[in-house]
Write an enzyme that holds these catalytic residues in place. Sequence first.
Site, PDB file in Angstrom:
ATOM      1  CG  ASP A  65      11.080 -24.731  12.594  1.00  0.00           C
ATOM      2  OD1 ASP A  65      11.930 -24.002  12.046  1.00  0.00           O
ATOM      3  OD2 ASP A  65      10.420 -25.583  11.975  1.00  0.00           O
ATOM      4  NE  ARG A 115      15.491 -19.350   7.860  1.00  0.00           N
ATOM      5  CZ  ARG A 115      16.035 -20.185   6.980  1.00  0.00           C
ATOM      6  NH1 ARG A 115      17.143 -19.862   6.351  1.00  0.00           N
ATOM      7  NH2 ARG A 115      15.460 -21.346   6.720  1.00  0.00           N
ATOM      8  CB  THR A 136      24.049 -32.536  10.411  1.00  0.00           C
ATOM      9  OG1 THR A 136      22.813 -33.231  10.470  1.00  0.00           O
ATOM     10  CG2 THR A 136      24.946 -33.026  11.526  1.00  0.00           C
ATOM     11  CG  ASN A 175      19.971 -25.778  10.712  1.00  0.00           C
ATOM     12  OD1 ASN A 175      19.696 -25.822  11.901  1.00  0.00           O
ATOM     13  ND2 ASN A 175      19.033 -25.802   9.766  1.00  0.00           N
ATOM     14  CB  ILE A 180      11.048 -36.177  14.568  1.00  0.00           C
ATOM     15  CG1 ILE A 180       9.778 -36.478  15.385  1.00  0.00           C
ATOM     16  CG2 ILE A 180      12.277 -36.481  15.398  1.00  0.00           C
ATOM     17  CD1 ILE A 180       9.525 -35.535  16.564  1.00  0.00           C
TER      18      ILE A 180
END
Length: 260
Positions: free
Chosen positions: A39, A42, A85, A87, A216
């Site tokens: 993560d 960006r 899913t 994203n 999570i």
Amino acid sequence: MAQGPSGLLKGALYRVYERRLLKQVKSGPIPQHLAIIMDGNRRFAQELGLSRMDGHVEGKNRLESVLEWCMELGIKVLTVYAFSTENVSRQADEVKELMRLFKESFRAVGDDERVHKHRIRIKVLGDVSLLPKDVQEAIAYAESRTRDYDRYFFNLAVAYGGRQEILRGLKSIAAKVKNGELDVERIDEELFSSHLYTANIPDPDLVLRTSGEERISNFLLWQLAYSELYFTDVYWPGFRKIDLLRAVRSYQMRIRRHGK
Ligand code: FPP
């Protein structure tokens, strides 16, 4: 990058620290399966004034390094969350750029001599039917070129959702019960596990998430029932070898405490 004297000193100190940590960690129990929620691509890019896509490319490059570090440590299975899913509903141009990166990356992985030298099996976990055809083809290429390997396992969750995976498994079990192939009494944890994307893959021992988020996010919900969780503030493209070593050291201290 040009480094001043203090940068050089810092680099040298880090290398000394990294070597010490590596030696320490290698003498303890190593997780067999590490799962990572990558993560912060960006935010990493934004902080450095780079484009969003530069952040994702840096993230992909970092993933290659992390795979190498895992092999060096003796971690046999690495599973990463590359595209959820959720994203899928990001801005269309970002999804399009990511899909191009995935297509190129899976083709390159299938041809990568390191993958063949170390006999790494590539597997995608997720509903690949949600992905563009050319990405599906690139995934099939990487998977088929490595399907006979069993020294290391590199799983990429793409178009993946934990709840969706559970429902898919449930439906397939229900269909078998309905057509008389399976007795309800035979449904147990082992049978259920064998109906998930991760069938035949051991559950993760350690799940790590970068970028300071402590959630999570629909990742391996069934599989991580007993996993150790580790969160670190560093953004994924900035994840260093010492961050991995610290995560494994924390895992070792915890399993020593509760004697697994
Ligand atoms: C999370 O950062 C990252 C992603 C959603 C994409 C991850 C993709 C890669 C690292 C490339 C994968 C490579 C292969 C080989 C398929 P973010 O975009 O959520 O960043 P943010 O948290 O700062 O918003």
